[in-house]
Design a protein around this motif. Structure first.
Motif, PDB file in Angstrom:
ATOM      1  N   UNK A  23       0.828  -1.203   0.000  1.00 13.34           N
ATOM      2  CA  UNK A  23       0.000   0.000   0.000  1.00 13.34           C
ATOM      3  C   UNK A  23       0.867   1.260   0.000  1.00 13.34           C
ATOM      4  N   UNK A  24       1.883   1.289   0.853  1.00 13.01           N
ATOM      5  CA  UNK A  24       2.761   2.456   0.932  1.00 13.01           C
ATOM      6  C   UNK A  24       3.558   2.646  -0.356  1.00 13.01           C
ATOM      7  N   UNK A  25       3.938   1.542  -0.974  1.00 14.35           N
ATOM      8  CA  UNK A  25       4.662   1.630  -2.248  1.00 14.35           C
ATOM      9  C   UNK A  25       3.778   2.232  -3.329  1.00 14.35           C
ATOM     10  N   UNK A  26       2.529   1.795  -3.377  1.00 12.62           N
ATOM     11  CA  UNK A  26       1.592   2.355  -4.360  1.00 12.62           C
ATOM     12  C   UNK A  26       1.369   3.844  -4.111  1.00 12.62           C
ATOM     13  N   UNK A  29       4.252   5.776  -5.382  1.00 11.91           N
ATOM     14  CA  UNK A  29       4.238   5.866  -6.846  1.00 11.91           C
ATOM     15  C   UNK A  29       3.249   6.917  -7.344  1.00 11.91           C
ATOM     16  N   UNK A  30       2.167   7.109  -6.573  1.00 11.80           N
ATOM     17  CA  UNK A  30       1.125   8.054  -6.989  1.00 11.80           C
ATOM     18  C   UNK A  30       1.309   9.445  -6.389  1.00 11.80           C
ATOM     19  N   UNK A  31       2.324   9.623  -5.557  1.00 13.61           N
ATOM     20  CA  UNK A  31       2.523  10.900  -4.863  1.00 13.61           C
ATOM     21  C   UNK A  31       2.763  12.038  -5.856  1.00 13.61           C
ATOM     22  N   UNK A 101      -2.182   1.968  -9.339  1.00 13.52           N
ATOM     23  CA  UNK A 101      -2.405   3.397  -9.291  1.00 13.52           C
ATOM     24  C   UNK A 101      -3.807   3.779  -8.874  1.00 13.52           C
ATOM     25  N   UNK A 102      -4.428   4.691  -9.672  1.00 16.06           N
ATOM     26  CA  UNK A 102      -5.714   5.248  -9.296  1.00 16.06           C
ATOM     27  C   UNK A 102      -6.788   4.170  -9.245  1.00 16.06           C
ATOM     28  N   UNK A 103      -6.673   3.128 -10.074  1.00 13.90           N
ATOM     29  CA  UNK A 103      -7.657   2.047 -10.037  1.00 13.90           C
ATOM     30  C   UNK A 103      -7.701   1.412  -8.652  1.00 13.90           C
TER      31      UNK A 103
END
Length: 198
Positions: A23-26, A29-31, A101-103
């Motif tokens: 979760x934190x990795x995702x 990536x989206x930050x 990502x956003x999905x």
């Protein structure tokens, strides 16, 4: 090194820790900026360090993969094959493809809203069980709860719940009823039907 499946839960790294690392990795990536991304990565690394693990993202042609492995395997930033004592201690989670990502964020938000609905209507114990189901659906399959298959619900009930939730006796005894109530909020038939834990 195996991708995540039931066998990885036998490693020294608990499944819920791997879920949180993913979760934190995702989120990293989206930050929207480097400082935010670095904060998420630092939080992930601190979490894994408690278990003497480290993480990196392997970028393949087909997809990106989060790789968690014991810190002792690494020297000067590189994994040394001669230090790998048991390949099953390493864990991989795909980051690309379904749930990326956003999905993934949309799925997690949808499942969180369902947990809130259960909490409002059915109380704390059923909400706790719905929360466990939401975490399982979001982090393991990147699916809305209502899209979980019968086999996936059996996996949650008979494997994930027992090994990761640590419920008290009342919470455990109400699990099947909690799942039924959760599916009722979506007007979706409960896939397990009359199937009850043994």
């Amino acid at each position: 090194m195996p991708e995540h499946d039931d066998s990885t839960t036998d490693s020294a790294l608990p499944t819920d820790v791997v879920d949180e690392a993913e979760r934190l990795t995702r989120l990293a990536r989206d930050a929207v900026d480097d400082a935010e991304a670095r904060a998420y990565r630092d939080e992930r690394d601190e979490l894994l360090a408690e278990y003497e693990y480290t993480a990196r993202v392997r970028e393949d042609d087909a997809r990106d993969v989060l790789v968690c492995h014991p810190r002792e395997w690494v020297s000067d930033g590189q994994i040394h094959p001669d230090r790998i004592d048991d390949v099953d201690r390493g864990i991989e989670r795909p980051l690309s493809g379904p749930g990326e990502g956003s999905d993934w964020a949309v799925v997690a938000e949808h499942n969180d809203e369902l947990v809130a609905a259960v909490a409002d209507a059915d109380g704390e114990v059923h909400a706790a069980n719905a929360r466990a189901l939401a975490d399982f659906a979001s982090n393991h399959y990147a699916k809305p709860i209502e899209d979980l298959t019968r086999a996936e619900l059996v996996e949650f009930r008979d494997d994930y719940f027992e090994r990761n939730v640590w419920p008290d006796d009342r919470q455990a005894s109400l699990l099947d009823e909690s799942l039924r109530r959760t599916f009722e909020k979506m007007d979706v038939p409960y896939p397990l039907g009359s199937d009850h834990p043994e």
